[in-house]
Write a protein that holds these residues in place. Structure first.
Motif, PDB file in Angstrom:
ATOM      1  N   ASN B 372       0.831  -1.205   0.000  1.00 20.83           N
ATOM      2  CA  ASN B 372       0.000   0.000   0.000  1.00 20.83           C
ATOM      3  C   ASN B 372       0.862   1.250   0.000  1.00 20.83           C
ATOM      4  OD1 ASN B 372      -2.379  -1.410   0.022  1.00 20.83           O
ATOM      5  ND2 ASN B 372      -2.628  -1.346   2.249  1.00 20.83           N
ATOM      6  N   GLU B 373       1.913   1.195   0.811  1.00 18.82           N
ATOM      7  CA  GLU B 373       2.784   2.373   0.906  1.00 18.82           C
ATOM      8  C   GLU B 373       3.452   2.659  -0.441  1.00 18.82           C
ATOM      9  OE1 GLU B 373       5.293   2.288   4.492  1.00 18.82           O
ATOM     10  OE2 GLU B 373       6.650   3.629   3.383  1.00 18.82           O
ATOM     11  N   LYS B 374       3.947   1.588  -1.060  1.00 18.09           N
ATOM     12  CA  LYS B 374       4.595   1.772  -2.370  1.00 18.09           C
ATOM     13  C   LYS B 374       3.605   2.303  -3.401  1.00 18.09           C
ATOM     14  CE  LYS B 374       8.301  -1.750  -2.219  1.00 18.09           C
ATOM     15  NZ  LYS B 374       8.015  -2.812  -1.238  1.00 18.09           N
ATOM     16  N   LEU B 375       2.404   1.707  -3.400  1.00 20.94           N
ATOM     17  CA  LEU B 375       1.400   2.094  -4.395  1.00 20.94           C
ATOM     18  C   LEU B 375       0.965   3.540  -4.172  1.00 20.94           C
ATOM     19  CD1 LEU B 375      -0.363   1.202  -6.768  1.00 20.94           C
ATOM     20  CD2 LEU B 375      -2.055   0.358  -5.144  1.00 20.94           C
ATOM     21  N   GLU B 376       0.763   3.902  -2.891  1.00 22.06           N
ATOM     22  CA  GLU B 376       0.303   5.253  -2.587  1.00 22.06           C
ATOM     23  C   GLU B 376       1.352   6.285  -3.004  1.00 22.06           C
ATOM     24  OE1 GLU B 376      -2.017   6.591   1.378  1.00 22.06           O
ATOM     25  OE2 GLU B 376      -2.405   4.676   0.375  1.00 22.06           O
ATOM     26  N   LYS B 377       2.598   5.958  -2.728  1.00 23.07           N
ATOM     27  CA  LYS B 377       3.697   6.854  -3.102  1.00 23.07           C
ATOM     28  C   LYS B 377       3.731   7.027  -4.626  1.00 23.07           C
ATOM     29  CE  LYS B 377       8.560   7.191  -2.103  1.00 23.07           C
ATOM     30  NZ  LYS B 377       9.727   6.389  -1.726  1.00 23.07           N
TER      31      LYS B 377
END
Lengths: 548, 548
Positions: B372-377
């Motif tokens: 999620n963090e990677k995708l959100e970034k």
């Protein structure tokens, strides 16, 4: 401080004092051959079956049952003249036919393990695909047998002549042809050195999908011809998946122009696949197109000690589950292999205590924080569950290299005493290490292992690519000895065959395993393979006496 | 609230009202054929070249230039008697020779697009590899031509007869033979349905390394025979890398026993590779061994709108870089394709506004927080840089399916008006969409596109697997029409050949592209392929009139 963070800290303590640099294979020119008068005792040089002599026996003497095929013509001065005219420059032809060129030719006659040695008097170094085509056509028309040769770093005697086969060395075709940064497609000459290509890719944010110990000298064409496996297969898969296209030359001079740069191309039989792993027996690869993954920003390497092979399996299962998409290597080393490396290098061991088994885990991913978190969680888990007894994590690039040195340094260190019997096997993972124990017992029972000079065997060690069920069983010896060979073969092959394993996981068949393919393949399969050989090389001039 | 978190919140707003379930291909039994008297107007059924008629023309009428090969024997009552004795049960032989069985046989004569239709009067369903061997040997000895048939979901007419070739349907060989959870190696019968295998693997924490729209009906043997690419190739690579072993039967009845379960096995020529993508022209695949990756815990799907194809390329480059090891799909859909899906399904669109291009990105990884963090970034980056104009992220499994429906639903929705001219092409990524625009212009200039019945073309759309440079150019029509075909061919093939692309990325050659292979392969390559065909199938009985 909680128990969890204590474990984590303990793991992160850097204990590595003297990094070993992974030793690449020495260039052939640095290896001394019997023809030189030197009395220097080079490390890692086999001493031949005569014990202390430095002479490498001719393959034809070691295997007197192999006879020169009388269908092949002997090389004449006229042939040499033709090749000189064809290839233009002097440096492209090493001529031992019309003059004495023994010193220049010997490096091309022998392998780096000093186990095989041929009688060739002619080495050709074509500079283009067209030249390869003309050379092969002439050889085919004149019944001259040839051996295609890349970096000559093979382990099964596949890239050196047995008798007087002409060596076609690919080192002059060493250029990178093109690279596309969006798709990651690299096109190279077959003679391009693996490390050169990987370095080139590194500057462009990519890596070569194959890595192996011999990267400093092996050619990409040779990697493809032998379907090399290596350290990155676990993550990036085999060359059969990554090679997008090939350019190759058939014995009759036909250029197979299959150098596609496309990831998907379903237009007919995928003929290039036949050349991947054909070991130069149906043609010579001259160009390779390959898909290269992006280089990861974050690389972590951890090194563990474990109490049993059962625990190694548990650790592997956990690593697969918890590290999943970032796991890029899971390597196994037994204590015997690490003792030998320690004896040779004198380097400080990574862990304070000694253990029966060691594993090296590498992760590579795009986000170092995420990767660290995953790795730390994994480490805490395997420590808490006592799957692993101790471990270290590399803190910088130097330590990464040092830890890898304990794995990649094994093959070279094993050669320290004289020679190595090497077996490269695929075995169902749960039985993989049993073979090492069974072999060690057999060699010990036969009284062949010991420190005194009369006992040829130094040690029986097991290591390899656990993630691919690929074991390297190595028997380090002071000298090659028929008594040892008799204990090992066909024992090892029968053991593997019983478990439906493969007698050649990634090293190929070459001369070493030509007669043993029946342990891994049925008669029907071998017959079908011979059909392919006859189709492409009806005169049998390509790398004779080997493969199937 | 910072601007960054606002973007993020906007993206995470769930806007999807009515999820579409990806429609799998209907079972053949549900498709109505001309022989039935029904007047019902089924969706997705081509109306034939006569306009409103529901009759599917025979392939032999559509392509009168293809003549039945007179070397092949006509099927006699004696042949049928032999097959009945050989296969034992009645259900294994559908006999239209000694009696009228048109209704039962028609589903095996035609493809699901209703573009091809054969004249077979005999369908055989062997239940074992030995039965396949006996059937083929008999056919070969008696010069009876055959068509191997899996789930019959192909798009190039490869799995149906042209004349009276015997259909060898593999649906009775549908078992999962074994699965090893440690190595991830699955062994199945060729007739095992892809979705069944994937479901089985799902219960055991793994996935099949191939996924495609037809998963509910296609056979794994057919997937391998056509070297299917599909949605997961970007992440897991091609079948040439993932298939570990094959069992196949040659026309002379020889069983190719190459069903290795080993990840590494360098013992001779990798013959199984010839069968991967051979489209049933040299033998019939009966069993498949394949390495299956672990199923990811975390799956994320995002759907974007973009203003130009240039922006799509930028988004792809960023996705590769930032999502790296968790990126599992990057799919392109143009506005025309999404308009057609919307027209047919009436589903609420994922985004509030409409855009010239849409992309679907899927990530799969082992840690949902990290992913999620990677995708959100990534999403924040592409929104801030205005690479992407709007987007949504699926919040649950239903929304994941709904978003995928806008991509996977395209082929079925396109068939709504009557028929579809489908081109499956590999094109260098920077020029990939130009072909759609050039084709649309050509069709428009020819006055062939429009709503009125006189104009056959409904729309020219482009979509596909951007991550593999694989474009699906589809032309939806009210009826198949020679005028449209004349505008499209050889235009499309010439366009692709000029850019060194492939005229068949993943669908294969079949009957549709037999004559066009020269646009992607040289005469030398085609000649080498014919050599292989002649080697394995000297009588030419295997899937004649097709491939090369």
């Amino acid at each position: 401080m909680s128990s969890r963070s204590r474990i984590s800290l303990a793991l992160r303590r850097a204990r590595i004092a003297q990094p070993i640099r992974p030793q690449h294979l020495r260039p052939l020119s640095q290896i001394r051959w019997q023809s030189t008068a030197s009395t220097e005792d080079s490390e890692g040089v086999a001493k031949g079956t005569t014990g202390t002599s430095k002479i490498v026996k001719f393959t034809s003497e070691t295997y007197p049952e192999i006879k020169r095929d009388s269908r092949f013509a002997e090389i004449t001065e006229e042939h040499v003249k033709h090749f000189k005219e064809l290839l233009g420059k002097d440096s492209a032809v090493i001529d031992g036919v019309t003059k004495d060129a023994t010193d220049d030719i010997e490096p091309f006659n022998g392998d780096w393990m000093r186990k095989y040695r041929g009688h060739t008097k002619l080495v050709l170094k074509p500079g283009s695909t067209e030249e390869v085509s003309k050379v092969l056509k002439y050889c085919n028309d004149n019944m001259l047998a040839v051996v295609p040769q890349g970096g000559n770093s093979g382990l099964v005697g596949g890239s050196v002549p047995v008798f007087d086969e002409i060596v076609i060395n690919m080192s002059r075709m060493n250029q990178i042809r093109s690279f596309d940064e969006v798709s990651g497609t690299l096109v190279v000459d077959a003679g391009c050195i693996l490390e050169v290509a990987d370095g080139y890719l590194g500057e462009r944010g990519h890596i070569f999908p194959l890595d192996l110990g011999a990267k400093g000298s092996c050619h990409i064409g040779g990697n493809v011809a032998t379907n090399a496996g290596g350290l990155r297969l676990l993550r990036y898969g085999s060359l059969h998946g990554n090679v997008l296209g090939l350019e190759a030359v058939l014995p009759d001079g036909t250029i197979v122009d299959d150098l596609s740069k496309l990831r998907k191309n379903n237009t007919g039989y995928d003929l290039k696949q036949l050349f991947i792993g054909a070991e130069g027996t149906i043609g010579i690869i001259t160009g390779v197109s390959i898909i290269c993954p992006q280089r990861s920003n974050a690389i972590n390497v951890a090194f563990f000690g474990l109490e049993s092979y059962e625990k190694v399996q548990e650790a592997f299962k956990e690593a697969k589950g918890q590290l999943s998409e970032i796991l890029s290597a899971f390597e196994l080393m037994d204590s015997f292999s690490q003792d030998l490396v320690h004896n040779v290098t004198k380097n400080k061991r990574p862990l304070e205590s000694e253990y029966p088994f060691y594993c090296l885990i590498e992760t590579s991913g795009s986000n170092s924080e995420h990767d660290n978190e995953k790795l730390e969680k994994f480490l805490e888990y395997v420590m808490e569950k006592e799957i692993v007894l101790d471990g270290v994590v590399a803190q910088d690039e130097t330590q990464v290299k040092a830890l890898w040195g304990w794995r990649e340094g094994i093959p070279e260190c094993l050669g320290h005493w004289g020679g190595v019997y090497k077996y490269d096997l695929s075995i169902p993972i749960n039985e993989l290490y049993d073979l090492v124990e069974d072999t060690r017992k057999k060699i010990t029972d036969a009284g062949l292992i010991g420190e005194d000079e009369a006992r040829p065997v130094v040690g029986v060690v097991g290591y390899g690519h656990m993630g691919d069920s690929n074991l390297h069983l190595n028997v380090a010896v002071k000298r090659y000895d028929k008594k040892v060979e008799k204990e090992l073969e066909p024992f090892v092959y029968e053991w593997v065959a019983k478990r439906n394993g493969s007698i050649s996981a990634e090293h190929g068949l070459g001369l070493a395993k030509k007669n043993y393919i029946g342990y891994s393949r049925s008669g029907t399969m071998v017959a079908l393979m011979k059909q392919i050989k006859n189709l492409y090389d009806p005169n049998g001039i390509m790398n004779p006496y080997k493969y199937i």
